[in-house]
Design an enzyme around this catalytic site. Sequence first.
Site, PDB file in Angstrom:
ATOM      1  N   ASP A  42       0.979  -1.303  -0.173  1.00 24.37           N
ATOM      2  CA  ASP A  42       0.229   0.239   0.265  1.00 24.37           C
ATOM      3  C   ASP A  42       0.757   1.419  -0.051  1.00 24.37           C
ATOM      4  OD1 ASP A  42      -2.045   1.405   0.037  1.00 24.37           O
ATOM      5  OD2 ASP A  42      -3.004   0.869   2.154  1.00 24.37           O
ATOM      6  N   GLY A  43      -0.277   2.243  -0.219  1.00 20.59           N
ATOM      7  CA  GLY A  43       0.926   3.918  -0.387  1.00 20.59           C
ATOM      8  C   GLY A  43       1.950   4.667  -2.188  1.00 20.59           C
ATOM      9  N   HIS A  98       2.339   3.690  -9.410  1.00 19.11           N
ATOM     10  CA  HIS A  98       1.795   1.846  -9.001  1.00 19.11           C
ATOM     11  C   HIS A  98       2.938   1.055  -9.534  1.00 19.11           C
ATOM     12  CE1 HIS A  98      -1.939   2.311  -7.693  1.00 19.11           C
ATOM     13  NE2 HIS A  98      -2.124   2.751  -8.447  1.00 19.11           N
ATOM     14  N   ARG A 124     -12.206   2.021  -8.259  1.00 19.15           N
ATOM     15  CA  ARG A 124     -10.995   3.970  -8.833  1.00 19.15           C
ATOM     16  C   ARG A 124     -11.526   4.177  -9.934  1.00 19.15           C
ATOM     17  NH1 ARG A 124      -5.433   2.288  -5.498  1.00 19.15           N
ATOM     18  NH2 ARG A 124      -6.854   1.768  -3.473  1.00 19.15           N
ATOM     19  N   LEU A 139       9.921 -20.706  -4.811  1.00 17.46           N
ATOM     20  CA  LEU A 139       9.719 -19.673  -4.514  1.00 17.46           C
ATOM     21  C   LEU A 139       8.270 -19.793  -4.382  1.00 17.46           C
ATOM     22  CD1 LEU A 139       8.866 -16.975  -2.054  1.00 17.46           C
ATOM     23  CD2 LEU A 139       9.767 -16.097  -3.881  1.00 17.46           C
ATOM     24  N   ARG A 164       2.217  -4.597   6.215  1.00 17.21           N
ATOM     25  CA  ARG A 164       1.933  -3.776   5.847  1.00 17.21           C
ATOM     26  C   ARG A 164       2.008  -2.466   5.270  1.00 17.21           C
ATOM     27  NH1 ARG A 164      -4.746  -2.417   5.119  1.00 17.21           N
ATOM     28  NH2 ARG A 164      -4.286  -0.432   3.285  1.00 17.21           N
TER      29      ARG A 164
HETATM   30  C1  IPE Z   1      -5.120  -2.733  -0.008  1.00 10.02           C
HETATM   31  O1  IPE Z   1      -5.106  -1.195  -0.483  1.00 10.02           O
HETATM   32  C2  IPE Z   1      -5.388  -3.606  -1.483  1.00 10.02           C
HETATM   33  C3  IPE Z   1      -4.128  -3.028  -2.067  1.00 10.02           C
HETATM   34  C4  IPE Z   1      -3.294  -3.236  -1.989  1.00 10.02           C
HETATM   35  C5  IPE Z   1      -4.036  -4.236  -3.218  1.00 10.02           C
HETATM   36  P1  IPE Z   1      -6.130   0.558  -0.782  1.00 10.02           P
HETATM   37  O2  IPE Z   1      -5.836   1.100  -0.716  1.00 10.02           O
HETATM   38  O3  IPE Z   1      -6.628  -0.996  -1.684  1.00 10.02           O
HETATM   39  O4  IPE Z   1      -6.948  -0.304   0.682  1.00 10.02           O
HETATM   40  P2  IPE Z   1      -7.784   0.816   1.649  1.00 10.02           P
HETATM   41  O5  IPE Z   1      -8.556   1.150   0.714  1.00 10.02           O
HETATM   42  O6  IPE Z   1      -6.756   2.053   2.379  1.00 10.02           O
HETATM   43  O7  IPE Z   1      -7.975  -0.005   2.839  1.00 10.02           O
HETATM   44  C1  IPE Z   2      -1.629  -0.041  -3.554  1.00  8.35           C
HETATM   45  O1  IPE Z   2      -1.418   1.474  -3.480  1.00  8.35           O
HETATM   46  C2  IPE Z   2      -1.836  -0.588  -4.392  1.00  8.35           C
HETATM   47  C3  IPE Z   2      -2.973  -0.379  -5.145  1.00  8.35           C
HETATM   48  C4  IPE Z   2      -4.543  -0.287  -3.892  1.00  8.35           C
HETATM   49  C5  IPE Z   2      -3.508  -0.798  -6.185  1.00  8.35           C
HETATM   50  P1  IPE Z   2      -2.529   2.925  -3.530  1.00  8.35           P
HETATM   51  O2  IPE Z   2      -3.138   2.919  -4.574  1.00  8.35           O
HETATM   52  O3  IPE Z   2      -3.539   1.822  -2.359  1.00  8.35           O
HETATM   53  O4  IPE Z   2      -2.247   3.806  -2.351  1.00  8.35           O
HETATM   54  P2  IPE Z   2      -2.295   5.365  -1.609  1.00  8.35           P
HETATM   55  O5  IPE Z   2      -3.211   4.304  -0.443  1.00  8.35           O
HETATM   56  O6  IPE Z   2      -3.855   6.134  -2.299  1.00  8.35           O
HETATM   57  O7  IPE Z   2      -1.052   5.669  -1.356  1.00  8.35           O
HETATM   58 MG    MG Z   3      -4.033   2.765  -0.475  1.00  6.42          MG
END
Ligand code: IPE
Ligand code: IPE
Ligand code: MG
Length: 248
Positions: free
Chosen positions: A22-23, A39, A73, A133, A186
Amino acid sequence: MSKTSHPNLPKQIPQHVAIIMDGNGRWALKRGLPRLAGHKAGTENLRRIIKACVEFGVGYLTIYAFSTENWGRPHEEVNGLMRILEDVIDKELSELNEQGVQIRHLGRLDQLAPALQEKVMDAVHTTQHNSKLVLNVAFNYGGRDEIVHGIQQMLKDGVSPESVTPELVSKYLYTAGVPDPDLIIRTSGELRISNFLIWQAAYSEWYVTPTYWPDFNKEEFRKALDEFSNRDRRYGKVDAPEYEGTHV
Ligand code: IPE
Ligand code: IPE
Ligand code: MG
């Protein structure tokens, strides 16, 4: 889980690591870049972490790449994420295969474009005999969807109520045959499960870091494994030595 004696390795290596990557969006925003650039950077990072898993001797790596909720999204981002999966398979499959990585898919394939479904199936097929793996790619994955799908299958198979056990439920999940994750990481600091491995995470250890996924490098990964090495996993029990000399 395996103990190591090599001084450069963490004391304990989890057999199965799962990562909520995430992030990416915030990483890009901080740099004034479009979310898709985040991404892409996240994908680059994944290559590093897969290598580190092979090096450290992690047996299973599960990555959360696209959730059942991520369809919500903007179209542009959803399409971009689909394209990235396609690109990764095109560019990385042969190297992953050479590294001995076995690719598996977790989630619903039938909702993806036919060409992408084929690519994913081809990657799974090409690498099926690799054993260095196991890389579970959770793409169009949701924990609730997985449980619903499992229940539907059980009913179709005519499973009797009495034969439903935790072990049987596990066999009906996308992760059938995969041990539960020992460690779930996470990135980006959010303290929630976001529909990831909700059944399998019953006794997983959690590691949350504020670092955004594209910056979560081998050193950060190593830190997570070191912390995992010092966890006391009790599974609801108590350590026997505490009872020494007492009478109950
Ligand atoms: C979880 O992250 C899904 C993935 C990393 C693929 P999200 O960014 O979608 O989750 P929320 O919306 O913060 O809960
Ligand atoms: C995680 O990063 C990847 C996916 C959910 C596909 P995010 O796209 O959720 O990034 P943030 O949370 O908006 O920073
Ligand atoms: Mg996210």
